[in-house]
Design an enzyme around this catalytic site. Sequence first.
Site, mmCIF file in Angstrom:
data_model
loop_
_atom_site.group_PDB
_atom_site.id
_atom_site.type_symbol
_atom_site.label_atom_id
_atom_site.label_comp_id
_atom_site.label_asym_id
_atom_site.label_seq_id
_atom_site.Cartn_x
_atom_site.Cartn_y
_atom_site.Cartn_z
ATOM 1 N N GLY A 16 0.842 -1.206 0.000
ATOM 2 C CA GLY A 16 0.000 0.000 0.000
ATOM 3 C C GLY A 16 0.870 1.245 0.000
ATOM 4 N N GLY B 291 -0.918 5.160 5.251
ATOM 5 C CA GLY B 291 -0.196 4.167 6.045
ATOM 6 C C GLY B 291 1.080 3.712 5.358
ATOM 7 C CB SER C 121 0.954 0.354 -3.842
ATOM 8 O OG SER C 121 -0.318 0.942 -3.697
ATOM 9 C CB CYS D 197 -15.070 5.849 6.595
ATOM 10 S SG CYS D 197 -14.348 7.334 5.920
ATOM 11 N N GLY E 19 -6.601 9.454 8.394
ATOM 12 C CA GLY E 19 -5.313 9.545 7.703
ATOM 13 C C GLY E 19 -4.212 9.887 8.689
ATOM 14 C CB CYS F 2 -10.791 15.310 12.538
ATOM 15 S SG CYS F 2 -11.290 14.405 11.109
ATOM 16 C CE LYS G 71 -10.919 18.416 4.995
ATOM 17 N NZ LYS G 71 -11.524 17.366 5.752
HETATM 18 C C1 LIG Z 1 -14.192 10.979 1.778
HETATM 19 C C2 LIG Z 1 -13.212 10.763 2.873
HETATM 20 C C3 LIG Z 1 -12.808 11.842 3.644
HETATM 21 C C4 LIG Z 1 -11.874 11.661 4.656
HETATM 22 N N1 LIG Z 1 -11.461 12.743 5.380
HETATM 23 C C5 LIG Z 1 -10.470 12.602 6.289
HETATM 24 C C6 LIG Z 1 -9.967 13.743 6.982
HETATM 25 O O1 LIG Z 1 -10.453 14.865 6.812
HETATM 26 N N2 LIG Z 1 -8.940 13.562 7.849
HETATM 27 C C7 LIG Z 1 -8.383 12.320 8.063
HETATM 28 O O2 LIG Z 1 -7.426 12.204 8.846
HETATM 29 N N3 LIG Z 1 -8.858 11.208 7.433
HETATM 30 C C8 LIG Z 1 -9.875 11.322 6.553
HETATM 31 N N4 LIG Z 1 -10.362 10.223 5.896
HETATM 32 C C9 LIG Z 1 -9.817 8.899 6.229
HETATM 33 C C10 LIG Z 1 -8.496 8.614 5.495
HETATM 34 O O3 LIG Z 1 -8.639 8.823 4.122
HETATM 35 C C11 LIG Z 1 -8.076 7.181 5.772
HETATM 36 O O4 LIG Z 1 -7.892 7.045 7.152
HETATM 37 C C12 LIG Z 1 -6.772 6.825 5.080
HETATM 38 O O5 LIG Z 1 -6.914 6.914 3.691
HETATM 39 C C13 LIG Z 1 -6.313 5.442 5.495
HETATM 40 O O6 LIG Z 1 -5.063 5.227 4.950
HETATM 41 P P1 LIG Z 1 -4.527 3.755 4.664
HETATM 42 O O7 LIG Z 1 -3.141 3.908 4.143
HETATM 43 O O8 LIG Z 1 -4.733 2.914 5.860
HETATM 44 O O9 LIG Z 1 -5.510 3.146 3.551
HETATM 45 P P2 LIG Z 1 -5.941 3.681 2.113
HETATM 46 O O10 LIG Z 1 -5.871 5.145 2.033
HETATM 47 O O11 LIG Z 1 -7.218 3.020 1.809
HETATM 48 O O12 LIG Z 1 -4.816 3.108 1.137
HETATM 49 C C14 LIG Z 1 -4.677 1.759 0.819
HETATM 50 C C15 LIG Z 1 -3.473 1.578 -0.117
HETATM 51 O O13 LIG Z 1 -3.271 0.194 -0.368
HETATM 52 C C16 LIG Z 1 -3.313 -0.075 -1.771
HETATM 53 N N5 LIG Z 1 -3.927 -1.404 -1.912
HETATM 54 C C17 LIG Z 1 -5.183 -1.777 -1.572
HETATM 55 N N6 LIG Z 1 -5.350 -3.097 -1.764
HETATM 56 C C18 LIG Z 1 -4.170 -3.563 -2.222
HETATM 57 C C19 LIG Z 1 -3.694 -4.865 -2.590
HETATM 58 N N7 LIG Z 1 -4.480 -5.951 -2.517
HETATM 59 N N8 LIG Z 1 -2.420 -4.979 -3.032
HETATM 60 C C20 LIG Z 1 -1.597 -3.892 -3.098
HETATM 61 N N9 LIG Z 1 -2.004 -2.655 -2.765
HETATM 62 C C21 LIG Z 1 -3.257 -2.495 -2.317
HETATM 63 C C22 LIG Z 1 -4.123 1.076 -2.366
HETATM 64 O O14 LIG Z 1 -3.779 1.254 -3.741
HETATM 65 C C23 LIG Z 1 -3.647 2.241 -1.474
HETATM 66 O O15 LIG Z 1 -2.388 2.707 -1.896
HETATM 67 C C24 LIG Z 1 -11.328 10.362 4.909
HETATM 68 C C25 LIG Z 1 -11.765 9.275 4.145
HETATM 69 C C26 LIG Z 1 -12.691 9.467 3.134
HETATM 70 C C27 LIG Z 1 -13.139 8.288 2.314
#
Ligand SMILES: Cc1cc2nc3c(=O)[nH]c(=O)nc-3n(C[C@H](O)[C@H](O)[C@H](O)COP(=O)(O)OP(=O)(O)OC[C@H]3O[C@@H](n4cnc5c(N)ncnc54)[C@H](O)[C@@H]3O)c2cc1C
Length: 403
Positions: A9, A13, A35, A161, A313, A346, A381
């Site tokens: 990913g 994260g 990723s 979420c 995030g 947030c 923001k």
């Molecule tokens: C509309 C919206 C608004 C938001 N607003 C906020 C905010 O204002 N503030 C805040 O802090 N958070 C916010 N969030 C939450 C935040 O976006 C998430 O907490 C964050 O994206 C999580 O990060 P992550 O790396 O865990 O997962 P993700 O962002 O989901 O990333 C997953 C990664 O893994 C990759 N991947 C997935 N499956 C596979 C696989 N099988 N093999 C290889 N790669 C893979 C994807 O391509 C991606 O790169 C919001 C979320 C949404 C949907």
Amino acid sequence: MGEKILVLGSSFGGYHSALNLRKHLSREHSITVVSSDNEFTFIPSLPWVVMGWRKPSAIQFPVAGSLRRKGIDFVQDTIVRADPENNRVIGEKGEYEYHYLIAATGSELDFEAIPGLGPKKGYSYSIFSVEEALNARDALMGAIDKGSGSLVFGNAQGASCLGPVYEMAMMVDAYLRRKLLRNRFKLSLFTNEPYLGHFGVNGFGMMTRMLEDEFADRDVEWKVNCKLAQVTPENVELEDGEKLKNDFSLIVPAFFGSHAYIGIEGLSNPRGFIPGDDYLANPKYQNVYAVGVSLAFPPPFETRVPVGVPKTGQMSAEMAGVAAHNIAADINGGPKKRGKDFSVICIADAGDTGFYLSASPLFPPRNKLVHKKGKRAHWMKIAFEKYYMASLRYGLPHLDFGW
Ligand SMILES: Cc1cc2nc3c(=O)[nH]c(=O)nc-3n(C[C@H](O)[C@H](O)[C@H](O)COP(=O)(O)OP(=O)(O)OC[C@H]3O[C@@H](n4cnc5c(N)ncnc54)[C@H](O)[C@@H]3O)c2cc1C
């Protein structure tokens, strides 16, 4: 011989895991990010894409180049199966071996759980990728162009979420008021939470009353403890029999972790999230770490309708720092960091104002809780998005939000 560290990913994260690992580990140790996606998307800005207030190019950049410049390899591939007994994962294009693994693959969206849910096979829109946001934008603007109607924003049972639909309802209200069209549209919000602003964490003090007042002033009808029965082209139907006319609906589903982990005993829970110990290492496979949405986080509170614990995030990036530190401590020696008691910062945008929230720890009772409503939060923001994107693209120092 150097160690091989694999990060799955490249979002909040994964990207922060890789950067932190490189900071802690000498070049004899290899770091590879695998990723599905070469684009980093600043997901918190997707609601602005739906409103037509942001172009995708402003909130995306390709990660491969910037990772490689820092001595981190990048492979674009989708992992289909983990094989922790043999320290490898299997992708669509190849197999990848590791000494240490950080899983940061986020979520898969469970649209199938509810008939008619989702943009591909159903009649509601979603907001988890640029593609989904652009489709939602076209549908929303099409519905508004008709001049009147019923617009529905909702969190389905099991959703974790929860904030984006609040933001969307307020932004659409602000947009319609600006166009002097608000009186022609009914806006409804339904949620699986037991009360507004529960957010899967038993709430943030007075935020609940602030949100109730906000929606009263904005004439947004809201309903809590909701289970969605089905979505049809005509209606969004709740399990208690209420039907909300579906001229446009944006509904957040429950998540799976990843099907690549499901069924691997000890690695994953039944929904594909990876449990972690106090140091974010998997209890059975101690060389496997999980950060961000991939980390299993069982809800500590009972609710009438299932509500998941949110992972923001900012929390995901904080977890990435802990996991990278602990892998480096294993390799180089030194004390490990505990990875529990995360705090949350947030900013929820409302289009014409915003809500700033800072809470530590995530669950009450807390040592610190600050929330403020005002235009300043809206501008913060916007400023944060611009700074954050520039810092990832050009390597500017991060603002110290504990990331
Ligand atoms: C509309 C919206 C608004 C938001 N607003 C906020 C905010 O204002 N503030 C805040 O802090 N958070 C916010 N969030 C939450 C935040 O976006 C998430 O907490 C964050 O994206 C999580 O990060 P992550 O790396 O865990 O997962 P993700 O962002 O989901 O990333 C997953 C990664 O893994 C990759 N991947 C997935 N499956 C596979 C696989 N099988 N093999 C290889 N790669 C893979 C994807 O391509 C991606 O790169 C919001 C979320 C949404 C949907």
